[in-house]
Design a protein around this motif. Sequence first.
Motif, PDB file in Angstrom:
ATOM      1  N   TYR A 194       2.021 -12.426   6.946  1.00 15.67           N
ATOM      2  CA  TYR A 194       2.455 -11.871   8.509  1.00 15.67           C
ATOM      3  C   TYR A 194       3.911 -11.329   8.333  1.00 15.67           C
ATOM      4  N   GLU A 195       4.223 -10.255   9.102  1.00 21.66           N
ATOM      5  CA  GLU A 195       5.549  -9.907   9.517  1.00 21.66           C
ATOM      6  C   GLU A 195       5.637  -9.353  10.811  1.00 21.66           C
ATOM      7  N   GLN A 196       6.469 -10.016  11.606  1.00 24.13           N
ATOM      8  CA  GLN A 196       6.391  -9.349  12.957  1.00 24.13           C
ATOM      9  C   GLN A 196       7.376  -8.208  12.875  1.00 24.13           C
ATOM     10  N   ALA A 197       7.032  -7.312  14.101  1.00 27.61           N
ATOM     11  CA  ALA A 197       7.768  -6.019  14.132  1.00 27.61           C
ATOM     12  C   ALA A 197       8.502  -6.003  15.264  1.00 27.61           C
ATOM     13  N   THR A 198       9.367  -5.226  15.668  1.00 25.57           N
ATOM     14  CA  THR A 198      10.308  -5.208  16.897  1.00 25.57           C
ATOM     15  C   THR A 198       9.112  -4.090  17.717  1.00 25.57           C
ATOM     16  N   THR A 199       8.419  -2.986  17.302  1.00 27.03           N
ATOM     17  CA  THR A 199       7.613  -2.322  18.240  1.00 27.03           C
ATOM     18  C   THR A 199       6.221  -2.220  17.595  1.00 27.03           C
ATOM     19  N   MET A 200       5.357  -1.640  18.405  1.00 26.99           N
ATOM     20  CA  MET A 200       3.984  -1.448  17.806  1.00 26.99           C
ATOM     21  C   MET A 200       3.904  -0.114  16.944  1.00 26.99           C
ATOM     22  N   GLU A 201       4.859   0.567  17.153  1.00 30.94           N
ATOM     23  CA  GLU A 201       4.918   1.782  16.271  1.00 30.94           C
ATOM     24  C   GLU A 201       5.581   1.462  14.888  1.00 30.94           C
ATOM     25  N   SER A 202       6.419   0.418  14.847  1.00 32.76           N
ATOM     26  CA  SER A 202       7.077   0.277  13.597  1.00 32.76           C
ATOM     27  C   SER A 202       5.969  -0.757  12.796  1.00 32.76           C
ATOM     28  N   ALA A 203       5.080  -1.404  13.596  1.00 33.49           N
ATOM     29  CA  ALA A 203       4.045  -2.170  13.038  1.00 33.49           C
ATOM     30  C   ALA A 203       3.094  -1.257  12.422  1.00 33.49           C
ATOM     31  N   ILE A 204       2.661  -0.212  13.085  1.00 30.04           N
ATOM     32  CA  ILE A 204       1.815   0.663  12.337  1.00 30.04           C
ATOM     33  C   ILE A 204       2.328   1.357  11.388  1.00 30.04           C
ATOM     34  N   LEU A 205       3.409   1.722  11.306  1.00 27.75           N
ATOM     35  CA  LEU A 205       4.033   2.121  10.027  1.00 27.75           C
ATOM     36  C   LEU A 205       4.020   1.454   8.730  1.00 27.75           C
ATOM     37  N   ARG A 206       4.325   0.051   9.026  1.00 26.38           N
ATOM     38  CA  ARG A 206       4.456  -0.895   8.075  1.00 26.38           C
ATOM     39  C   ARG A 206       2.955  -0.962   7.342  1.00 26.38           C
ATOM     40  N   GLU A 207       1.893  -0.925   8.301  1.00 21.27           N
ATOM     41  CA  GLU A 207       0.532  -1.338   7.965  1.00 21.27           C
ATOM     42  C   GLU A 207      -0.039  -0.082   6.861  1.00 21.27           C
ATOM     43  N   LYS A 208       0.415   1.069   7.414  1.00 20.84           N
ATOM     44  CA  LYS A 208       0.077   2.380   6.812  1.00 20.84           C
ATOM     45  C   LYS A 208       0.803   2.161   5.294  1.00 20.84           C
ATOM     46  N   GLN A 209       1.859   1.673   5.170  1.00 19.27           N
ATOM     47  CA  GLN A 209       2.631   1.693   4.037  1.00 19.27           C
ATOM     48  C   GLN A 209       2.030   0.858   2.994  1.00 19.27           C
ATOM     49  N   LEU A 210       1.646  -0.635   3.642  1.00 22.72           N
ATOM     50  CA  LEU A 210       1.029  -1.598   2.624  1.00 22.72           C
ATOM     51  C   LEU A 210      -0.291  -1.129   2.330  1.00 22.72           C
ATOM     52  N   LYS A 211      -1.135  -0.190   3.141  1.00 22.40           N
ATOM     53  CA  LYS A 211      -2.519   0.267   2.843  1.00 22.40           C
ATOM     54  C   LYS A 211      -2.457   1.099   1.526  1.00 22.40           C
ATOM     55  N   LYS A 212      -1.329   1.647   1.412  1.00 24.64           N
ATOM     56  CA  LYS A 212      -1.034   2.528   0.176  1.00 24.64           C
ATOM     57  C   LYS A 212      -0.727   1.886  -1.003  1.00 24.64           C
ATOM     58  N   TRP A 213      -0.361   0.662  -0.878  1.00 23.70           N
ATOM     59  CA  TRP A 213       0.091  -0.117  -2.042  1.00 23.70           C
ATOM     60  C   TRP A 213      -0.847  -0.565  -3.036  1.00 23.70           C
ATOM     61  N   GLU A 214      -0.454  -0.826  -4.136  1.00 25.07           N
ATOM     62  CA  GLU A 214      -1.415  -1.322  -5.152  1.00 25.07           C
ATOM     63  C   GLU A 214      -1.841  -2.896  -4.874  1.00 25.07           C
ATOM     64  N   ARG A 215      -2.956  -3.284  -5.108  1.00 31.66           N
ATOM     65  CA  ARG A 215      -3.290  -4.686  -4.911  1.00 31.66           C
ATOM     66  C   ARG A 215      -2.418  -5.576  -5.656  1.00 31.66           C
ATOM     67  N   ALA A 216      -1.688  -5.255  -6.911  1.00 33.54           N
ATOM     68  CA  ALA A 216      -0.767  -6.137  -7.441  1.00 33.54           C
ATOM     69  C   ALA A 216       0.410  -6.364  -6.813  1.00 33.54           C
ATOM     70  N   TRP A 217       0.826  -5.382  -6.033  1.00 33.76           N
ATOM     71  CA  TRP A 217       2.016  -5.567  -5.320  1.00 33.76           C
ATOM     72  C   TRP A 217       1.956  -6.404  -4.017  1.00 33.76           C
ATOM     73  N   LYS A 218       0.678  -6.165  -3.179  1.00 38.04           N
ATOM     74  CA  LYS A 218       0.313  -6.957  -2.043  1.00 38.04           C
ATOM     75  C   LYS A 218       0.316  -8.567  -2.638  1.00 38.04           C
ATOM     76  N   ILE A 219      -0.308  -8.847  -3.912  1.00 38.43           N
ATOM     77  CA  ILE A 219      -0.393 -10.301  -4.322  1.00 38.43           C
ATOM     78  C   ILE A 219       1.149 -10.781  -4.589  1.00 38.43           C
ATOM     79  N   GLU A 220       1.801  -9.961  -5.150  1.00 37.93           N
ATOM     80  CA  GLU A 220       3.310 -10.376  -5.727  1.00 37.93           C
ATOM     81  C   GLU A 220       4.092 -10.647  -4.160  1.00 37.93           C
ATOM     82  N   MET A 221       3.804  -9.831  -3.131  1.00 49.39           N
ATOM     83  CA  MET A 221       4.412 -10.011  -1.897  1.00 49.39           C
ATOM     84  C   MET A 221       3.840 -11.307  -1.169  1.00 49.39           C
ATOM     85  N   ILE A 222       2.617 -11.549  -1.149  1.00 49.70           N
ATOM     86  CA  ILE A 222       2.048 -12.872  -0.936  1.00 49.70           C
ATOM     87  C   ILE A 222       2.561 -13.984  -1.429  1.00 49.70           C
ATOM     88  N   GLU A 223       2.474 -14.051  -2.834  1.00 50.54           N
ATOM     89  CA  GLU A 223       3.231 -14.992  -3.900  1.00 50.54           C
ATOM     90  C   GLU A 223       4.509 -15.312  -3.703  1.00 50.54           C
TER      91      GLU A 223
END
Length: 102
Positions: free
Chosen positions: A54-83
């Motif tokens: 998880y990643e905390q954000a300063t505003t809901m707007e910035s959290a939503i933008l980050r979520e949209k960014q991550l949803k576009k990522w390839e699965r391998a990138w998400k796994i790399e970030m988790i690990e």
Amino acid sequence: MRERMPAVYLMASKRHGTLYVGVTSDLVQRVWQHRTDAAEGFTRKHRVHQLVWYEQATTMESAILREKQLKKWERAWKIEMIERENPAWRDLWPEISGDSSG
């Protein structure tokens, strides 16, 4: 009363299992809903109950933008970030909830 903090988060069914990206203004409440299958949907259907990043954000707007960014990522990138931040894929629920029983 718990202070609400915008956050984007990743849930998993197990290590390298099904992943779910979400955004919320109350991380503890939202993760509890996923863990207890309180709402119908993807996480209940796929048994996605572990908070692995998880990643905390300063505003809901910035959290939503980050979520949209991550949803576009390839699965391998998400796994790399988790690990990078959680190599053992520990369930981070106790960290955010104060629940040491897991």
